[in-house]
Motif scaffolding. Structure first.
Motif, PDB file in Angstrom:
ATOM      1  N   VAL A   1       0.825 -21.810 -41.857  1.00  0.00           N
ATOM      2  CA  VAL A   1       0.355 -22.739 -40.829  1.00  0.00           C
ATOM      3  C   VAL A   1       1.481 -23.082 -39.870  1.00  0.00           C
ATOM      4  O   VAL A   1       2.653 -22.970 -40.207  1.00  0.00           O
ATOM      5  N   ASP A   2       1.094 -23.497 -38.667  1.00  0.00           N
ATOM      6  CA  ASP A   2       2.043 -23.898 -37.631  1.00  0.00           C
ATOM      7  C   ASP A   2       1.301 -24.779 -36.645  1.00  0.00           C
ATOM      8  O   ASP A   2       0.150 -25.176 -36.902  1.00  0.00           O
ATOM      9  N   ALA A   3       1.920 -25.086 -35.529  1.00  0.00           N
ATOM     10  CA  ALA A   3       1.291 -25.963 -34.536  1.00  0.00           C
ATOM     11  C   ALA A   3       0.005 -25.350 -33.983  1.00  0.00           C
ATOM     12  O   ALA A   3      -0.959 -26.076 -33.718  1.00  0.00           O
ATOM     13  N   ALA A   4      -0.039 -24.042 -33.794  1.00  0.00           N
ATOM     14  CA  ALA A   4      -1.260 -23.396 -33.303  1.00  0.00           C
ATOM     15  C   ALA A   4      -2.399 -23.566 -34.299  1.00  0.00           C
ATOM     16  O   ALA A   4      -3.554 -23.787 -33.913  1.00  0.00           O
ATOM     17  N   ALA A   5      -2.084 -23.477 -35.587  1.00  0.00           N
ATOM     18  CA  ALA A   5      -3.108 -23.680 -36.617  1.00  0.00           C
ATOM     19  C   ALA A   5      -3.598 -25.125 -36.599  1.00  0.00           C
ATOM     20  O   ALA A   5      -4.799 -25.380 -36.723  1.00  0.00           O
ATOM     21  N   LEU A   6      -2.683 -26.083 -36.437  1.00  0.00           N
ATOM     22  CA  LEU A   6      -3.088 -27.487 -36.357  1.00  0.00           C
ATOM     23  C   LEU A   6      -3.980 -27.717 -35.139  1.00  0.00           C
ATOM     24  O   LEU A   6      -5.000 -28.415 -35.226  1.00  0.00           O
ATOM     25  N   ALA A   7      -3.636 -27.116 -34.017  1.00  0.00           N
ATOM     26  CA  ALA A   7      -4.458 -27.253 -32.810  1.00  0.00           C
ATOM     27  C   ALA A   7      -5.863 -26.706 -33.062  1.00  0.00           C
ATOM     28  O   ALA A   7      -6.859 -27.319 -32.666  1.00  0.00           O
ATOM     29  N   ALA A   8      -5.961 -25.564 -33.738  1.00  0.00           N
ATOM     30  CA  ALA A   8      -7.266 -24.979 -34.053  1.00  0.00           C
ATOM     31  C   ALA A   8      -8.047 -25.890 -34.997  1.00  0.00           C
ATOM     32  O   ALA A   8      -9.259 -26.075 -34.834  1.00  0.00           O
ATOM     33  N   VAL A   9      -7.366 -26.483 -35.972  1.00  0.00           N
ATOM     34  CA  VAL A   9      -8.003 -27.405 -36.910  1.00  0.00           C
ATOM     35  C   VAL A   9      -8.550 -28.615 -36.165  1.00  0.00           C
ATOM     36  O   VAL A   9      -9.700 -29.021 -36.360  1.00  0.00           O
ATOM     37  N   LEU A  10      -7.743 -29.205 -35.290  1.00  0.00           N
ATOM     38  CA  LEU A  10      -8.192 -30.382 -34.546  1.00  0.00           C
ATOM     39  C   LEU A  10      -9.364 -30.046 -33.631  1.00  0.00           C
ATOM     40  O   LEU A  10     -10.297 -30.840 -33.490  1.00  0.00           O
ATOM     41  N   GLN A  11      -9.340 -28.873 -33.029  1.00  0.00           N
ATOM     42  CA  GLN A  11     -10.456 -28.466 -32.184  1.00  0.00           C
ATOM     43  C   GLN A  11     -11.714 -28.269 -33.031  1.00  0.00           C
ATOM     44  O   GLN A  11     -12.808 -28.674 -32.638  1.00  0.00           O
ATOM     45  N   GLY A  12     -11.563 -27.654 -34.208  1.00  0.00           N
ATOM     46  CA  GLY A  12     -12.707 -27.467 -35.096  1.00  0.00           C
ATOM     47  C   GLY A  12     -13.301 -28.788 -35.555  1.00  0.00           C
ATOM     48  O   GLY A  12     -14.522 -28.952 -35.614  1.00  0.00           O
ATOM     49  N   LEU A  13     -12.438 -29.738 -35.886  1.00  0.00           N
ATOM     50  CA  LEU A  13     -12.921 -31.069 -36.278  1.00  0.00           C
ATOM     51  C   LEU A  13     -13.634 -31.745 -35.114  1.00  0.00           C
ATOM     52  O   LEU A  13     -14.677 -32.385 -35.292  1.00  0.00           O
TER      53      LEU A  13
END
Length: 163
Positions: A108-120
């Motif tokens: 995981v990295d910042a791009a993964a966190l961004a994708a997670v937040l967008q999915g939520l």
């Protein structure tokens, strides 16, 4: 400024449109109307089409992660060894609270966190806190949203955009 340059600038001002251009899923005429650029709609649509051809292709990557859910999360003392996440002066950890932590461990990295937040966000789930560090992402949500948040996080990490 040329119409093509103005169109590029306007498209870059709308990250969702730029992403859609990269993915090849744009109705160019509708996008040209949306941008409200001074010029013929067909000319703006053509400029958008040409700009899309120049952009790198939109690619996604599945991340190698293990996702788990932990209930009973609430506020804990700042600096506590039990804290799963600390944001500003607020720390969350096991405390019998009314929140749930979604923890993703692995690539995981910042791009993964961004994708997670967008999915939520797409699931209309608003986290109380979220962070990424080393090899983990932690997202704190209301307890009742835990199962849906877990699925949203798993789905998001199956398709993280590659820049």
């Amino acid at each position: 400024m040329s119409l093509a340059a103005e169109t590029r600038r306007a498209a870059d001002g709308h990250p969702v449109l730029r992403t859609a251009l990269r993915a090849g899923i744009v109705n160019y005429t509708a996008a040209a109307r949306f941008l409200e650029i001074d010029g013929e709609v067909d000319a703006v649509a053509t400029a958008l089409r040409r700009y899309a051809e120049e952009l790198p292709a939109y690619e996604r990557d599945a991340r190698d992660v293990r996702v788990r859910m932990e209930s009973g999360i609430g506020s804990v003392d700042p600096g506590s060894n039990d804290a799963l996440i600390a944001v500003g002066g607020t720390s969350f950890g096991p405390s019998g609270g009314d929140r749930t932590a979604i923890v993703a461990m692995g690539a995981v990295d910042a791009a993964a966190l961004a994708a997670v937040l967008q999915g939520l966000n797409l699931e209309e789930i608003t986290p109380a806190a979220a962070a990424v560090g080393d090899d983990s992402i932690v997202v704190i949500v209301d307890r009742l949203e835990g199962a849906n948040a877990l699925r949203a996080v798993e789905d998001a990490l199956e398709a993280v955009p590659i820049e």
